[in-house]
Design a protein around this motif. Structure first.
Motif, short mmCIF file in Angstrom:
data_model
loop_
_atom_site.label_atom_id
_atom_site.label_comp_id
_atom_site.label_asym_id
_atom_site.label_seq_id
_atom_site.Cartn_x
_atom_site.Cartn_y
_atom_site.Cartn_z
N LEU A 74 15.59 0.31 -1.57
CA LEU A 74 15.96 0.04 -0.24
C LEU A 74 14.64 -0.15 0.64
O LEU A 74 14.63 -1.06 1.82
N THR A 75 13.70 0.51 0.29
CA THR A 75 12.37 0.18 1.05
C THR A 75 11.93 -1.36 0.71
O THR A 75 11.33 -2.01 1.56
N ALA A 76 12.12 -1.85 -0.51
CA ALA A 76 11.67 -2.90 -0.88
C ALA A 76 12.48 -4.10 -0.10
O ALA A 76 11.76 -4.98 0.43
N ARG A 77 13.45 -3.62 0.16
CA ARG A 77 14.47 -4.82 0.95
C ARG A 77 14.39 -4.63 2.45
O ARG A 77 14.40 -5.44 2.94
N LEU A 78 14.15 -3.48 2.93
CA LEU A 78 14.25 -3.15 4.42
C LEU A 78 13.02 -3.00 5.06
O LEU A 78 12.80 -3.47 6.38
N VAL A 79 12.08 -2.13 4.57
CA VAL A 79 10.96 -1.83 5.28
C VAL A 79 9.72 -2.90 5.28
O VAL A 79 9.42 -3.26 4.36
N PRO A 80 9.51 -3.33 6.50
CA PRO A 80 8.34 -4.23 6.61
C PRO A 80 6.97 -3.69 6.41
O PRO A 80 6.84 -2.30 6.46
N GLU A 81 5.85 -4.28 6.04
CA GLU A 81 4.29 -3.72 5.80
C GLU A 81 3.93 -3.83 7.33
O GLU A 81 3.86 -4.63 7.90
N THR A 82 3.16 -2.37 7.39
CA THR A 82 2.14 -2.20 8.56
C THR A 82 1.10 -1.36 7.95
O THR A 82 0.99 -0.87 7.13
N ARG A 83 -0.28 -1.58 8.61
CA ARG A 83 -1.29 -0.99 8.24
C ARG A 83 -2.32 -1.05 9.49
O ARG A 83 -1.99 -1.69 10.66
N SER A 84 -3.32 -0.51 9.19
CA SER A 84 -4.30 -0.15 10.39
C SER A 84 -5.16 -1.37 10.28
O SER A 84 -5.61 -1.91 9.44
N ALA A 85 -5.54 -1.70 11.90
CA ALA A 85 -6.23 -2.84 12.10
C ALA A 85 -7.93 -2.44 11.92
O ALA A 85 -8.77 -3.26 11.27
N THR A 86 -8.01 -0.96 11.83
CA THR A 86 -9.32 -0.44 11.52
C THR A 86 -9.29 0.83 10.78
O THR A 86 -9.28 1.94 11.18
N PRO A 87 -8.95 0.57 9.56
CA PRO A 87 -8.80 1.80 8.80
C PRO A 87 -9.78 2.59 8.46
O PRO A 87 -11.28 2.01 8.45
N ARG A 88 -10.06 3.87 8.08
CA ARG A 88 -11.02 4.70 8.10
C ARG A 88 -11.74 4.53 6.76
O ARG A 88 -11.12 4.22 5.57
#
Length: 483
Positions: A186-200
């Protein structure tokens, strides 16, 4: 950066929420299933109460030690990616726990489970808080997310009791496999990718110090009844914990982007939330650990019957979590937390009066009160804590909250287990005082402390928290940063 972005729809928001709730459900089921199986594990493996503590705390220790790292990895490499890796590792560890016939390997594979679990709970909360950007909708969403923990509490003891009585304790780990595989799909099908623009940047020294502090503190408490409270091992553990804290705090303060954001604790509302969660989980984990041994060892109940008696506690947690979300949305966070503290104080006091001959039906009342108190506090502390950092560091905020949960759980099992081991009893009852005055006093003090820190808190009304900007999600073909 060029990217193809999509604005998330309302229906997809709740589909994502359901997937994140499934992950929390998985972790919650695992914790409570293991608790109800402890007497069976002890009998088959001839394990001491210290071994039982490590069966629970080996998982909790690693979880607590890696949560901050996992949140940082999620911000850098993508929350969906880390979430799916965590699910996969957790499923593998669960399967291996179900196959092992050695207490050493059982503890080892519990560690594997924890590595996966550290990537699931905080990242799931970060996903939820990034998807639900408005204050009211976020409060309600986190209420549902918190309620799924109560559902796991309900399913764990009952399902675990049935499995232990019919198929044996190893089968309790196999239940995680199909649920985990479903969550991965379900994660593969439904959840979109997000990330930080300025990761630590990574902070290996800070990570090592966190693991040393948490591990030495738990080891000292758990092994003290065996080694002695004044032994070199116990004093050495205390020294490592103290020195570790003395080194970690100034070291992290000097870093521009630390693993542990010590400066965040200068915010009184955030610190209150952190302390409240730690105290609540200390009481909750301690109660479950004591309850399992009391009902099965001291009252002679089967695992199924013991699990059934835990249902009222879980049901009250679910209902109170849903109510809590609505109360926080109306700006009543502080009042909700004070009422929760009152419930967490009253329930252990009532349990202290329970003796070996007390009718078991009466235990339902304090369990309902305790479950209601625990359910009420989840939403206000989560909403306050994760609102203290911007969206691009949601993984950090969620990880700090989750770390306080695991630290509380570690301390709860360690402290209550040490009290029981020190009494020389394999269960809770060392005298005709039922749950025991010492255990009940520790749990009640946690409730009193929750009342104290929240009654004097300057926590602003929830409605004053500014809403975050709308979330923009990246496509799988062109993965950009969170706007």
């Amino acid at each position: 950066m060029n990217s193809t972005a999509e604005t998330i729809t309302s229906s997809r928001k709740y589909a994502i929420l359901a997937v994140c709730c499934m992950a929390l459900l998985l972790v919650s089921i695992d914790n409570t299933i293991v608790n109800v199986a402890l007497p069976s594990i002890a009998k088959e493996l001839d394990a001491s109460i210290e071994t039982l503590q490590w069966t629970v705390d080996a998982y909790l220790l690693v979880l607590a030690g890696l949560l901050l790292l996992s949140g940082s990895l999620a911000d850098r490499f993508g929350r969906k990616r880390i979430f799916m890796i965590g699910l996969s590792v957790f499923v593998f560890g669960s399967a291996m726990c179900g196959l092992t016939d050695s207490e050493v390997w059982l503890v080892a594979f519990r560690v594997v489970q924890a590595v996966g679990g550290s990537m699931m709970t905080p990242v799931a909360l970060a996903i939820v808080t990034n998807v639900f950007t408005g204050h009211a909708e976020r409060a309600k969403a986190i209420g549902f997310w918190s309620a799924s923990s109560g559902i796991g509490i309900a399913l764990g003891p009952l399902l675990g009791g049935i499995l232990v009585d019919t198929l044996g304790w190893r089968s309790i780990f196999w239940v995680n496999v199909p649920v985990g595989i479903a969550a991965i799909i379900l994660t593969a099908r439904l959840v979109p990718e997000t990330r930080s623009a300025t990761p630590r940047p990574f902070d290996p020294i800070g990570q090592i110090l966190v693991l040393a502090i948490v591990g030495s503190a738990a080891y000292g408490i758990i092994e003290a009844p065996v080694n002695g409270w004044a032994s070199s091992a116990t004093l050495g553990s205390a020294a490592i914990t103290t020195v570790g804290l003395a080194v970690l705090i100034p070291y992290e303060l000097r870093r521009a982007q630390p693993l542990v954001q010590v400066k965040l604790f200068t915010d009184r509302a955030f610190t209150t939330s952190f302390v409240t969660v730690l105290l609540a989980l200390l009481a909750f984990a301690g109660l479950l650990f004591a309850d399992t041994l009391y009902l099965q060892d001291d009252r002679g109940l089967s695992a199924s019957a013991a699990g059934l008696l835990t249902l009222p506690l879980a049901g009250a947690t679910v209902v109170a979590s849903l109510i809590s979300g609505r109360l926080v949305a109306r700006g009543k966070a502080r009042a909700t937390l004070v009422v929760a503290g009152l419930a967490l104080t009253a329930a252990p006091i009532a349990l202290a009066a329970f003796g070996p001959a007390t009718p078991l039906g009466w235990i339902v009342i304090p369990f309902i009160v305790f479950g209601a108190g625990y359910g009420l506090l989840n939403d206000p502390v989560n909403v306050t804590a994760v609102s203290r950092l911007p969206n691009e560091q949601a993984g950090v905020a969620a990880s700090l909250v989750s770390t306080s949960r695991q630290l509380g759980s570690v301390l709860g099992v360690a402290i209550v287990g040490s009290i029981l081991a020190g009494s020389g009893s394999s269960g809770v009852v060392a005298s005709p005082s039922g749950f025991g005055v010492a255990v009940s006093a520790v749990l009640a003090c946690c409730g009193l402390a929750i009342i104290g820190v929240n009654a004097v808190s300057t926590r602003p009304p929830a409605a004053q928290h500014p809403a975050r900007p709308a979330l923009v999600l990246t496509s799988s073909q062109h993965k950009g940063d969170l706007s």
